[in-house]
Design a protein around this motif. Structure first.
Motif, PDB file in Angstrom:
ATOM      1  N   ILE A   6      -4.210  -9.948  -6.426  1.00 51.33           N
ATOM      2  CA  ILE A   6      -3.070  -9.965  -5.678  1.00 51.33           C
ATOM      3  C   ILE A   6      -3.234  -9.768  -4.222  1.00 51.33           C
ATOM      4  CG2 ILE A   6      -1.426  -9.778  -7.884  1.00 51.33           C
ATOM      5  CD1 ILE A   6      -1.217  -6.859  -6.955  1.00 51.33           C
ATOM      6  N   PRO A   7      -2.319 -10.214  -3.282  1.00 49.71           N
ATOM      7  CA  PRO A   7      -2.848  -9.971  -2.009  1.00 49.71           C
ATOM      8  C   PRO A   7      -2.224  -8.640  -1.594  1.00 49.71           C
ATOM      9  CG  PRO A   7      -0.787 -11.369  -2.104  1.00 49.71           C
ATOM     10  CD  PRO A   7      -1.386 -11.225  -3.724  1.00 49.71           C
ATOM     11  N   TYR A   8      -2.849  -7.531  -1.896  1.00 49.27           N
ATOM     12  CA  TYR A   8      -2.327  -6.224  -1.807  1.00 49.27           C
ATOM     13  C   TYR A   8      -2.465  -5.738  -0.408  1.00 49.27           C
ATOM     14  CZ  TYR A   8      -1.486  -1.386  -2.660  1.00 49.27           C
ATOM     15  OH  TYR A   8      -1.002  -0.125  -2.648  1.00 49.27           O
ATOM     16  N   LEU A   9      -1.222  -4.933   0.017  1.00 51.98           N
ATOM     17  CA  LEU A   9      -1.354  -4.268   1.178  1.00 51.98           C
ATOM     18  C   LEU A   9      -0.708  -2.831   0.991  1.00 51.98           C
ATOM     19  CD1 LEU A   9       1.696  -5.403   3.378  1.00 51.98           C
ATOM     20  CD2 LEU A   9       1.493  -6.179   0.979  1.00 51.98           C
ATOM     21  N   MET A  10      -1.079  -1.772   1.693  1.00 55.41           N
ATOM     22  CA  MET A  10      -0.605  -0.363   1.657  1.00 55.41           C
ATOM     23  C   MET A  10       0.746  -0.359   2.473  1.00 55.41           C
ATOM     24  SD  MET A  10      -2.445   2.985   3.130  1.00 55.41           S
ATOM     25  CE  MET A  10      -3.904   2.671   2.065  1.00 55.41           C
ATOM     26  N   PRO A  11       1.573   0.291   1.798  1.00 56.94           N
ATOM     27  CA  PRO A  11       2.855   0.549   2.556  1.00 56.94           C
ATOM     28  C   PRO A  11       2.682   1.530   3.739  1.00 56.94           C
ATOM     29  CG  PRO A  11       2.994   1.483   0.317  1.00 56.94           C
ATOM     30  CD  PRO A  11       1.435   1.117   0.619  1.00 56.94           C
ATOM     31  N   GLU A  12       3.526   1.345   4.594  1.00 51.55           N
ATOM     32  CA  GLU A  12       3.643   1.999   6.077  1.00 51.55           C
ATOM     33  C   GLU A  12       3.798   3.509   5.741  1.00 51.55           C
ATOM     34  OE1 GLU A  12       5.372   1.234  10.138  1.00 51.55           O
ATOM     35  OE2 GLU A  12       7.006   1.861   8.802  1.00 51.55           O
ATOM     36  N   LEU A  13       2.768   4.334   6.108  1.00 49.96           N
ATOM     37  CA  LEU A  13       2.487   5.735   5.744  1.00 49.96           C
ATOM     38  C   LEU A  13       3.386   6.593   6.891  1.00 49.96           C
ATOM     39  CD1 LEU A  13      -0.899   5.930   4.257  1.00 49.96           C
ATOM     40  CD2 LEU A  13       1.170   5.443   3.103  1.00 49.96           C
ATOM     41  N   ALA A  14       3.394   6.130   8.074  1.00 54.08           N
ATOM     42  CA  ALA A  14       4.039   6.905   9.133  1.00 54.08           C
ATOM     43  C   ALA A  14       4.848   5.986   9.919  1.00 54.08           C
ATOM     44  CB  ALA A  14       2.822   7.586   9.762  1.00 54.08           C
ATOM     45  N   PRO A  15       6.018   6.335  10.798  1.00 52.87           N
ATOM     46  CA  PRO A  15       6.611   5.416  11.384  1.00 52.87           C
ATOM     47  C   PRO A  15       5.781   4.704  12.587  1.00 52.87           C
ATOM     48  CG  PRO A  15       7.808   7.344  11.031  1.00 52.87           C
ATOM     49  CD  PRO A  15       6.698   7.676  10.355  1.00 52.87           C
ATOM     50  N   GLY A  16       5.845   3.420  12.405  1.00 56.73           N
ATOM     51  CA  GLY A  16       5.107   2.741  13.611  1.00 56.73           C
ATOM     52  C   GLY A  16       3.795   2.463  13.227  1.00 56.73           C
ATOM     53  N   ALA A  17       3.314   3.050  12.102  1.00 59.23           N
ATOM     54  CA  ALA A  17       1.891   2.715  11.611  1.00 59.23           C
ATOM     55  C   ALA A  17       1.508   1.289  11.217  1.00 59.23           C
ATOM     56  CB  ALA A  17       1.174   3.726  10.699  1.00 59.23           C
ATOM     57  N   GLY A  18       2.700   0.696  10.537  1.00 57.20           N
ATOM     58  CA  GLY A  18       2.620  -0.741   9.982  1.00 57.20           C
ATOM     59  C   GLY A  18       1.928  -0.621   8.492  1.00 57.20           C
ATOM     60  N   ARG A  19       2.141  -1.639   8.139  1.00 54.72           N
ATOM     61  CA  ARG A  19       1.318  -1.923   6.626  1.00 54.72           C
ATOM     62  C   ARG A  19       0.098  -2.331   7.007  1.00 54.72           C
ATOM     63  NH1 ARG A  19       6.571  -5.163   3.815  1.00 54.72           N
ATOM     64  NH2 ARG A  19       7.672  -3.410   3.281  1.00 54.72           N
ATOM     65  N   GLN A  20      -0.979  -1.925   5.722  1.00 51.66           N
ATOM     66  CA  GLN A  20      -2.432  -1.972   6.021  1.00 51.66           C
ATOM     67  C   GLN A  20      -2.697  -2.947   4.935  1.00 51.66           C
ATOM     68  OE1 GLN A  20      -4.365  -0.509   8.384  1.00 51.66           O
ATOM     69  NE2 GLN A  20      -2.080  -0.050   9.018  1.00 51.66           N
ATOM     70  N   PRO A  21      -3.352  -4.327   5.451  1.00 51.78           N
ATOM     71  CA  PRO A  21      -3.670  -5.405   4.680  1.00 51.78           C
ATOM     72  C   PRO A  21      -5.288  -5.103   4.485  1.00 51.78           C
ATOM     73  CG  PRO A  21      -3.545  -6.184   6.827  1.00 51.78           C
ATOM     74  CD  PRO A  21      -2.939  -4.789   6.930  1.00 51.78           C
ATOM     75  N   GLY A  22      -5.686  -6.322   3.713  1.00 51.32           N
ATOM     76  CA  GLY A  22      -7.158  -6.342   3.573  1.00 51.32           C
ATOM     77  C   GLY A  22      -7.819  -5.231   2.679  1.00 51.32           C
ATOM     78  N   LEU A  23      -6.855  -4.850   1.461  1.00 53.52           N
ATOM     79  CA  LEU A  23      -7.052  -3.930   0.596  1.00 53.52           C
ATOM     80  C   LEU A  23      -7.271  -4.451  -0.852  1.00 53.52           C
ATOM     81  CD1 LEU A  23      -5.052  -0.821   1.579  1.00 53.52           C
ATOM     82  CD2 LEU A  23      -7.312  -1.218   2.456  1.00 53.52           C
ATOM     83  N   LEU A  24      -7.681  -3.624  -1.816  1.00 52.28           N
ATOM     84  CA  LEU A  24      -7.902  -4.117  -3.128  1.00 52.28           C
ATOM     85  C   LEU A  24      -6.927  -3.008  -3.803  1.00 52.28           C
ATOM     86  CD1 LEU A  24     -11.571  -4.793  -3.797  1.00 52.28           C
ATOM     87  CD2 LEU A  24      -9.920  -6.554  -3.454  1.00 52.28           C
ATOM     88  N   LEU A  25      -6.265  -3.286  -4.805  1.00 53.84           N
ATOM     89  CA  LEU A  25      -5.675  -2.690  -5.700  1.00 53.84           C
ATOM     90  C   LEU A  25      -6.432  -2.660  -7.334  1.00 53.84           C
ATOM     91  CD1 LEU A  25      -3.031  -0.713  -6.344  1.00 53.84           C
ATOM     92  CD2 LEU A  25      -1.899  -2.875  -7.149  1.00 53.84           C
ATOM     93  N   LEU A  26      -6.807  -1.446  -7.513  1.00 48.65           N
ATOM     94  CA  LEU A  26      -7.662  -1.398  -8.619  1.00 48.65           C
ATOM     95  C   LEU A  26      -6.968  -1.014  -9.813  1.00 48.65           C
ATOM     96  CD1 LEU A  26     -10.831   0.185  -6.774  1.00 48.65           C
ATOM     97  CD2 LEU A  26     -10.088  -2.046  -7.016  1.00 48.65           C
ATOM     98  N   VAL A  27      -7.345  -1.149 -10.836  1.00 47.08           N
ATOM     99  CA  VAL A  27      -6.805  -0.376 -12.306  1.00 47.08           C
ATOM    100  C   VAL A  27      -7.835   0.389 -12.704  1.00 47.08           C
ATOM    101  CG1 VAL A  27      -6.080  -0.728 -14.615  1.00 47.08           C
ATOM    102  CG2 VAL A  27      -5.252  -2.093 -12.858  1.00 47.08           C
ATOM    103  N   VAL A  28      -7.986   1.761 -12.615  1.00 45.04           N
ATOM    104  CA  VAL A  28      -9.005   2.536 -12.973  1.00 45.04           C
ATOM    105  C   VAL A  28      -9.041   2.723 -14.497  1.00 45.04           C
ATOM    106  CG1 VAL A  28      -9.841   4.955 -12.565  1.00 45.04           C
ATOM    107  CG2 VAL A  28      -8.895   3.831 -10.574  1.00 45.04           C
ATOM    108  N   GLU A  29      -7.785   2.877 -15.193  1.00 42.57           N
ATOM    109  CA  GLU A  29      -7.688   2.902 -16.465  1.00 42.57           C
ATOM    110  C   GLU A  29      -6.500   2.470 -16.934  1.00 42.57           C
ATOM    111  OE1 GLU A  29      -7.193   7.662 -17.744  1.00 42.57           O
ATOM    112  OE2 GLU A  29      -8.936   7.365 -16.865  1.00 42.57           O
TER     113      GLU A  29
END
Length: 234
Positions: A153-176
């Motif tokens: 899936i086209p994963y992206l990280m939520p915005e962690l701090a105001p103004g930082a923006g969402r971070q694309p270019g990531l993988l979401l992994l299932v560890v277990e």
């Protein structure tokens, strides 16, 4: 590093340790847009939404960390802030953290699924400030060694701090994952992934952020079928 031990953070009682950990381990290991302010980490740790395992020297100095974001109502967990102090990387401390933390959290929380985020090696290289934030490929190889699989899936990280923006270019992994959400190793119920994403973005961003459409597209991918495939890491 045989003298380094692993212990678990105790919320408000470990506020000073968390601050030292943030300054010496977390900040040098993640871009500013990839880390929350330490004050926010302190709040969610005290609220029991975040669990932390740390590697410490005999004098109590934190030199490594592995955190787990916990979503109790659906039994979903996200591994995060997995980092070692820069001068101690490559000495096996990451594996020791996982070996100590994973069975403890598995036994006490009994999660249906444990997820993780990792840089996508096939994504364009993002601009940074020239700092040495660790080896993303090594972190991905470590997860692969523990049997993690990736979600297509086209994963992206939520915005962690105001103004930082969402971070694309990531993988979401299932560890277990357990049999409830993964009746077969190569698939997982879409409902648990969607439920995690909805809660994760709401917790990190609140309910007042204007959506740019990317979260909607991400959730739409989860609704296409009952199951999402789980793919081996290359």
């Amino acid at each position: 590093m045989d003298d380094v031990s692993v212990r678990f953070l105790e919320g408000a009682a470990d506020a000073g340790t968390l601050r030292r950990l943030y300054d010496t381990v977390i900040a040098p290991s993640f871009l500013p847009a990839e880390r929350e302010p330490v004050e926010k980490l302190s709040r969610v740790l005290a609220a029991d939404e975040l669990r932390g395992a740390i590697a410490v020297t005999p004098d109590g100095e934190p030199v490594g960390a592995l955190f787990l974001e916990w979503f109790a109502d659906i039994g979903a967990a996200l591994l995060c802030y997995f980092a070692i102090r820069p001068d101690l990387r490559g000495q096996g401390l990451g594996r020791r953290l996982v070996a100590a933390a994973a069975p403890h959290w598995r036994a006490t929380l009994k999660p249906h699924v444990v997820l993780a985020e990792a840089e996508d090696p096939d994504a364009p290289v993002a601009d940074d400030d020239g700092g040495d934030y660790g080896d993303d490929d090594a972190r991905l190889r470590l997860y692969a060694g523990f049997g993690a699989r990736r979600l297509p899936i086209p994963y992206l990280m939520p915005e962690l701090a105001p103004g930082a923006g969402r971070q694309p270019g990531l993988l979401l992994l299932v560890v277990e994952s357990d049999d409830v959400v993964s009746p077969a190793r190569d698939r997982i119920r879409s409902e648990i992934v969607e439920g995690f994403l909805v809660r994760y973005f709401a917790r990190l961003e609140g309910g007042d952020r204007d959506d740019d459409g990317r979260l909607g597209r991400l959730l739409a991918e989860c609704r296409r079928a009952e199951f999402l495939p789980l793919l081996d890491l290359g």
